[in-house]
Structure formats: C-alpha cells, structure tokens
Design a protein around this motif. Structure first.
Motif, mmCIF file in Angstrom:
data_model
loop_
_atom_site.group_PDB
_atom_site.id
_atom_site.type_symbol
_atom_site.label_atom_id
_atom_site.label_comp_id
_atom_site.label_asym_id
_atom_site.label_seq_id
_atom_site.Cartn_x
_atom_site.Cartn_y
_atom_site.Cartn_z
ATOM 1 N N CYS A 35 2.904 7.738 -4.188
ATOM 2 C CA CYS A 35 3.786 8.014 -3.057
ATOM 3 C C CYS A 35 4.855 6.939 -2.880
ATOM 4 N N THR A 36 5.051 6.114 -3.901
ATOM 5 C CA THR A 36 5.981 4.991 -3.796
ATOM 6 C C THR A 36 7.379 5.440 -3.412
ATOM 7 N N TYR A 39 7.541 7.168 0.101
ATOM 8 C CA TYR A 39 7.463 6.198 1.194
ATOM 9 C C TYR A 39 8.809 5.501 1.383
ATOM 10 N N TYR A 53 5.817 13.457 3.775
ATOM 11 C CA TYR A 53 4.927 13.866 2.680
ATOM 12 C C TYR A 53 4.271 15.213 2.950
ATOM 13 N N PRO A 142 -5.981 8.641 7.604
ATOM 14 C CA PRO A 142 -5.218 7.456 7.211
ATOM 15 C C PRO A 142 -5.983 6.152 7.333
ATOM 16 N N ASP A 145 -9.628 5.031 2.457
ATOM 17 C CA ASP A 145 -9.196 5.218 1.069
ATOM 18 C C ASP A 145 -10.357 5.852 0.307
ATOM 19 N N LYS A 168 -5.900 7.200 3.028
ATOM 20 C CA LYS A 168 -5.102 6.042 3.417
ATOM 21 C C LYS A 168 -4.075 5.698 2.337
ATOM 22 N N LEU A 169 -2.886 5.318 2.770
ATOM 23 C CA LEU A 169 -1.852 4.836 1.846
ATOM 24 C C LEU A 169 -2.197 3.400 1.455
ATOM 25 N N LYS A 176 2.428 2.568 -4.286
ATOM 26 C CA LYS A 176 1.763 3.058 -3.079
ATOM 27 C C LYS A 176 1.134 4.404 -3.416
ATOM 28 N N GLU A 177 -0.171 4.492 -3.229
ATOM 29 C CA GLU A 177 -0.912 5.690 -3.623
ATOM 30 C C GLU A 177 -1.734 6.227 -2.447
ATOM 31 N N MET A 178 -1.989 7.532 -2.508
ATOM 32 C CA MET A 178 -2.898 8.182 -1.570
ATOM 33 C C MET A 178 -3.785 9.155 -2.338
#
Length: 207
Positions: A35-36, A39, A53, A142, A145, A168-169, A176-178
């Motif tokens: 999600c880099t 974001y 998102y 959120p 993880d 969670k991000l 940046k991952e989810m």
C-alpha cells in the motif's frame, strides 16, 4: 441492474452444483498487499487513507466478473455494479453496518462514504439500512497485523457475498503493507478469479 446466468450452458455448471451443496461453501485467502503508493497518494491528496484504499478495493471487486455474481434462490445473477457494506466504528466502540454506493469516480465515492460514516456514527444498533444482494461485506481491523482471520457464518443463511477484512498498516522493508483476507463462495468464485482480484487490487493501489 442484473441479468440471470444460464446455468445449463454455464461452463461452471458442475462446479456450481457441487459446491452449492456444501454447508459452508466459503474459502478464504490472506495475502500481504503493498500500500506504499496508495498511502502516499492519499496523503498528498489530503484524503482519508481508509476511504482511498476502500475505493481501490471496490474498483478491484467490480473489475472481476465472478465477484459480481450472486446466488438468489436456485438462480445465479450477475450485477452490473457492486456496492459495499463496511462496518463503521462509533465513539462508544459499537459498530453499525453501512451501505456505500460504488462510484468509479473517487470524489463521488468519497462524498457518499463520508455521509454514510456520519449517518452510522449518529445512529444506534447494528442494522441501519435494508439488505441488498449487490454488496460485499467489508471490515477493517487497523489495530492488528494479522496473518489469517476467520469469518462468522450462519450456515442457514443464503449468502453468496464476498467478505473482505484488512489489517493494520505496517512498515516492512521500506514498504507499507496490509493484510487483505478475502472469503468467497466456491460455488461462484474459483482460485483463478481470486487471483485476478488480488492482481487487480495491487495494480489499482499502485496507480
């Protein structure tokens, strides 16, 4: 709008008839999604990352034909567009089910989502709107993880909607991952179609 699928000529007729007999025909996959870029784009645009998102997620949902299929009675229907019922958290830590209309245009989607969040926050109870078939069920955790997650199901309910949960991000190796968990009804959606969703989701998030 929706149209009926001719099951008799459907190349998945045997698959449909086999899996629809299961007490629980759902299966789920959890995958980390980058999600880099999403974001960064949300920050630069000054919009909610959640709203951003979620819109990308719904673009991916609507891009996969089989994610728009629903079982209604003994028939299968294909919807032109799929909306989203997301769980919206209130200040008292309860939540309500929302009904957010999908728009390809982010500004229109964002406007409707903001209004729906405000409505849910000022309402009480779990069910605040009528049920519809052309939705997915969506929830965000959120705080966690997670590497996997299960979903509550009523085995008596005639449900064929995909269910998506995100975690969670987190920062991982400069990205940046989810976690995205997707549950789908195997009478309608196979692994190939699920793979299409994840591929399209990543492409939309990278835009």
């Amino acid at each position: 709008m929706k149209h009926k699928i001719n099951i008799e000529s459907w190349n998945r007729k045997e698959h449909f008839n086999f899996f629809k007999q299961f007490e629980n025909p759902y299966y789920g996959v959890t995958a980390k999604v980058d999600c880099t870029q999403a974001y960064l784009q949300a920050r630069q645009a000054g919009v909610s990352f959640f709203n951003y998102y979620l819109h990308k997620t719904m673009l991916a949902v609507n891009s996969v034909e089989y994610f728009r299929y629903r079982i209604e009675g003994d028939e299968v229907y294909s919807y032109d567009s799929i909306d989203v019922s997301a769980t919206i958290l209130r200040d008292d830590h309860t939540f309500g089910f929302s009904n957010i209309k999908f728009h390809e245009d982010f500004d229109l989607f964002d406007e409707g989502l903001k209004a729906e969040i405000e409505r849910i926050k000022n309402a009480t109870g779990l069910f605040t709107t009528g049920y519809q078939e052309n939705i997915i069920h969506f929830s965000a955790l959120p705080w966690i993880d997670f590497s996997s997650i299960s979903q509550p199901f009523s085995l008596k309910a005639a449900d064929s909607c995909p269910k998506i949960s995100v975690g969670k991000l987190v920062d991982s190796d400069g990205k940046k991952e989810m976690s995205f968990t997707v549950y789908v009804n195997h009478a309608l959606v196979d692994g190939y179609h699920l793979g299409q969703f994840y591929t399209n989701l990543q492409e939309f998030l990278n835009q």
